[in-house]
Design a protein around this motif. Structure first.
Motif, mmCIF file in Angstrom:
data_model
loop_
_atom_site.group_PDB
_atom_site.id
_atom_site.type_symbol
_atom_site.label_atom_id
_atom_site.label_comp_id
_atom_site.label_asym_id
_atom_site.label_seq_id
_atom_site.Cartn_x
_atom_site.Cartn_y
_atom_site.Cartn_z
ATOM 1 N N ALA A 1 -6.452 6.265 1.009
ATOM 2 C CA ALA A 1 -6.969 7.089 0.603
ATOM 3 C C ALA A 1 -5.284 8.481 0.442
ATOM 4 O O ALA A 1 -4.590 8.113 1.059
ATOM 5 C CB ALA A 1 -7.558 8.047 1.920
ATOM 6 N N GLN A 2 -5.356 9.234 -0.249
ATOM 7 C CA GLN A 2 -4.096 10.032 -0.911
ATOM 8 C C GLN A 2 -4.603 11.317 -1.217
ATOM 9 O O GLN A 2 -5.916 11.239 -2.288
ATOM 10 C CB GLN A 2 -3.237 9.015 -1.875
ATOM 11 N N VAL A 3 -3.327 12.228 -1.246
ATOM 12 C CA VAL A 3 -3.306 13.456 -2.089
ATOM 13 C C VAL A 3 -2.744 13.489 -3.477
ATOM 14 O O VAL A 3 -1.992 12.929 -3.631
ATOM 15 C CB VAL A 3 -3.239 14.670 -0.970
ATOM 16 N N ASN A 4 -3.937 13.729 -4.701
ATOM 17 C CA ASN A 4 -2.966 13.711 -5.640
ATOM 18 C C ASN A 4 -2.427 14.622 -6.159
ATOM 19 O O ASN A 4 -2.469 15.897 -5.638
ATOM 20 C CB ASN A 4 -4.013 13.247 -7.080
ATOM 21 N N SER A 5 -1.710 15.294 -7.121
ATOM 22 C CA SER A 5 -0.458 16.390 -7.621
ATOM 23 C C SER A 5 -1.774 17.880 -7.798
ATOM 24 O O SER A 5 -0.942 18.732 -7.204
ATOM 25 C CB SER A 5 0.187 15.877 -8.869
ATOM 26 N N MET B 1 0.915 -1.650 -0.249
ATOM 27 C CA MET B 1 -0.376 0.139 0.378
ATOM 28 C C MET B 1 0.744 1.121 0.216
ATOM 29 O O MET B 1 1.965 2.005 1.078
ATOM 30 C CB MET B 1 -1.075 0.199 1.018
ATOM 31 N N VAL B 2 0.846 2.019 -1.188
ATOM 32 C CA VAL B 2 1.592 3.137 -1.029
ATOM 33 C C VAL B 2 0.824 4.642 -0.644
ATOM 34 O O VAL B 2 -0.401 5.174 -0.943
ATOM 35 C CB VAL B 2 1.756 3.504 -2.446
ATOM 36 N N LEU B 3 0.927 5.357 0.702
ATOM 37 C CA LEU B 3 0.269 6.010 1.403
ATOM 38 C C LEU B 3 1.043 7.216 1.269
ATOM 39 O O LEU B 3 1.987 7.641 1.113
ATOM 40 C CB LEU B 3 -0.101 5.514 2.582
ATOM 41 N N THR B 4 0.322 8.527 0.976
ATOM 42 C CA THR B 4 0.972 9.691 0.911
ATOM 43 C C THR B 4 1.261 10.099 2.277
ATOM 44 O O THR B 4 0.598 9.913 3.210
ATOM 45 C CB THR B 4 -0.037 10.755 0.204
ATOM 46 N N PRO B 5 3.089 10.267 2.845
ATOM 47 C CA PRO B 5 3.039 10.779 3.925
ATOM 48 C C PRO B 5 2.660 11.978 4.771
ATOM 49 O O PRO B 5 2.630 12.811 3.634
ATOM 50 C CB PRO B 5 4.711 10.939 3.622
ATOM 51 N N ILE B 6 2.499 12.207 5.855
ATOM 52 C CA ILE B 6 1.643 13.453 6.122
ATOM 53 C C ILE B 6 2.437 14.444 6.759
ATOM 54 O O ILE B 6 3.875 14.085 7.293
ATOM 55 C CB ILE B 6 0.378 13.037 7.134
ATOM 56 N N SER B 7 2.826 14.886 6.608
ATOM 57 C CA SER B 7 3.844 16.317 6.761
ATOM 58 C C SER B 7 3.330 16.896 8.726
ATOM 59 O O SER B 7 1.892 16.289 8.779
ATOM 60 C CB SER B 7 3.902 17.677 6.339
ATOM 61 N N MET C 1 -7.803 19.885 -0.748
ATOM 62 C CA MET C 1 -6.494 19.209 0.569
ATOM 63 C C MET C 1 -6.256 19.512 1.185
ATOM 64 O O MET C 1 -5.631 19.050 2.369
ATOM 65 C CB MET C 1 -6.375 17.483 0.104
ATOM 66 N N SER C 2 -5.118 20.196 0.817
ATOM 67 C CA SER C 2 -4.091 21.092 1.600
ATOM 68 C C SER C 2 -4.088 22.559 2.603
ATOM 69 O O SER C 2 -3.849 23.161 3.123
ATOM 70 C CB SER C 2 -2.405 21.410 0.624
#
Ligand code: LLP
Length: 473
Positions: free
Chosen positions: A36-40, A1-7, A379-380
């Motif tokens: 769930a992840q956030v795209n470009s 599973m690839v998830l966007t790292p959370i800052s 999202m950001s």
């Protein structure tokens, strides 16, 4: 599973992304589905699908169901029982949480059985190809038709009361069978009210003595006696369910011990039962302050209670059934809305309205349930506002989220309310003649409809106009 790292310390929708860890989290401890992840473009993606694209393709509002999260929850339950229960076990999905053909088919493909509570749920499960021998019919007022339907299919009946017990006992084996699957004797389980309190909303608490469900433990002995004299009934076990959205482990631990004692009581009446069904009830995270145990910890606690009780009474381990609903399907789904009008009430609050509300999610108005939301198209964006998300129904109580913390919202934004898989679609209505939303199943970038959006034609499909009201009549 690839998830966007959370800052660190994100003050945006990103804070709700599943944590990036080496092991898969328990879905019921996550607010957003596991994929769930956030795209470009700074949009929320679930199952590899950009939510804003899904809205453009399938319309709004939209239920978005993540297949991976649902399958992961099914597997975590099954694996935990295999690990912590030395006897036989079976996980059955309490389909009242969300019963539709695609979901029944997915959970059955994961090796789960099904709990149904009506002829309609049973029919749906059969349409999905679920093996009727893995289906259990519940309900505190099953009609004779529902009972016969389930018996003819070979399902197990979880008997709730005397009327039902006597109806089944009196059913003549000579009655014609439609498909030959019906079993003789009819497999039944007895539902008991265990008298165990748990901390949850009153409406979803079922185990206390003052409950409409199941036999009172005081009445058990005559029930056991009656059942033991019925050659057409085979009582395979006992069932209890103490409530829903429970975060404590102790009530289920206690429940196992209580039920094992009833097993030994039943044995005194010559009833040799092999199945113990401890119901469902594990809670999920709707807000960051909710702290439910993981699926694994819950199963571990339940199993320990039963193993210890059986050891102390020198009883063999029964086949153990559990019936999770919410913790399987709840975290796998979000509801995406489009935002519309806003109303500022000076010094009091700002209302932001969405294109759905109590018709697609009646839980806030029914149980004062609290949800969290993110802005799927930014999202950001920093969280700067406190607003109340209102539904579009003609009802002041139609509030989706009171005092939600969100970035600034503009009309046409996509607002995603999280953890809406359980008891949302299944309790949805057409109040104000709103058409029920569509639901899509997302997986690896593919989005497939599992429930079509209702149309105006659907809304009038059951309407009849008596002839005398027509001009010609
Ligand atoms: N087994 C029985 C006999 C049940 O009555 C229920 C739920 C379950 C299993 C599944 O419980 P779960 O794992 O989902 O907690 N509409 C309410 C919830 C009602 C629960 C009804 N029974 C809500 O939206 O919170």
């Amino acid at each position: 599973m690839v998830l966007t790292p959370i800052s660190e310390a994100v003050n945006s929708g990103r804070q709700y992304l599943p944590a990036l860890t080496t092991h898969t989290p328990s879905p019921n401890q996550c607010l957003l589905p596991l994929t769930a992840q956030v795209n470009s473009q700074d949009h929320l993606e679930i199952g590899g699908c950009d939510i804003t694209n899904l809205i453009a393709q399938f319309g709004s509002p939209l239920y978005v169901l993540d297949e991976q999260t649902l399958r992961t929850a099914c597997r975590q339950y099954r694996q935990a029982f295999e690990q912590y229960y030395p006897g036989e076990s079976q996980v059955i999905y309490a389909s009242k949480a969300w019963n539709c053909i695609a979901i029944c088919a997915i959970v059955a493909s994961e090796g789960l059985g099904l709990d149904v509570v009506s002829g309609g749920e049973l029919y749906t499960a059969l349409q999905a190809g679920v093996n009727p021998e893995t289906i259990y019919l519940h309900g505190n007022n099953k009609s004779v038709d529902e009972l016969h339907f389930a018996v003819e299919q070979g399902c197990t009946i979880v008997v709730d009361n005397w009327l039902e017990l006597k109806t089944l006992a009196a059913w003549q084996p000579s009655e014609p069978l439609h498909n030959g699957r019906a079993k003789r004797p009819i497999p039944i389980m007895l539902r008991l009210t265990p008298g165990i309190e748990c901390h949850t909303h009153d409406y979803i608490r079922t185990g206390s003595i003052d409950s409409k469900f199941g036999f009172d433990p005081q009445q058990l002995e005559p029930v056991f006696e009656f059942v033991s004299q019925q050659p057409t009934l085979e009582c395979v076990g006992l069932h209890a369910h103490i409530g829903s959205q429970i975060f404590e482990l102790q009530p289920h631990y206690d429940l196992g011990a209580v039920m094992v004692q009833w097993f030994s009581k039943a044995a005194q009446y010559g009833l040799s039962m092999q199945v113990l069904d401890i119901g469902g009830g594990l809670g999920i995270r709707y807000t960051e302050s909710d702290d439910p145990p993981s699926i694994e910890d819950w199963v571990k606690g339940v199993c320990a209670g039963i193993v210890q009780a059986c050891e102390s009474l020198l009883l063999p381990l029964p086949k153990l059934i559990s019936e999770p609903g919410r913790s399987l399907i709840g975290p796998a789904c979000v509801t995406a809305y489009t935002t519309g009008s806003q109303k500022v009430v000076p010094d009091i609050r700002t209302y932001v309205t969405v294109d759905g509300g109590m018709s697609d999610n009646p839980r806030p108005i029914t149980y004062q349930s609290v949800y969290r939301a993110v802005l799927a198209n930014r999202m950001s964006a920093e969280i700067t506002e406190q607003v109340t998300i209102a539904g579009k129904h003609c009802e002041s109580g139609d509030i989706v989220i009171k005092n939600a913390q969100l970035p600034q919202i503009h009309p046409g934004d996509v607002l995603v309310v999280m953890a809406t898989g359980a008891y949302n679609y299944s309790m949805a209505s057409n109040y104000n003649r709103l058409a029920r939303p569509a639901a899509v199943l997302v997986s690896d970038g593919d989005a497939s409809l599992i429930l079509q959006r209702e149309t105006y034609q659907d809304l009038v499909r059951q309407d009849c106009l008596p002839e005398r009201l027509t001009k010609e009549g």
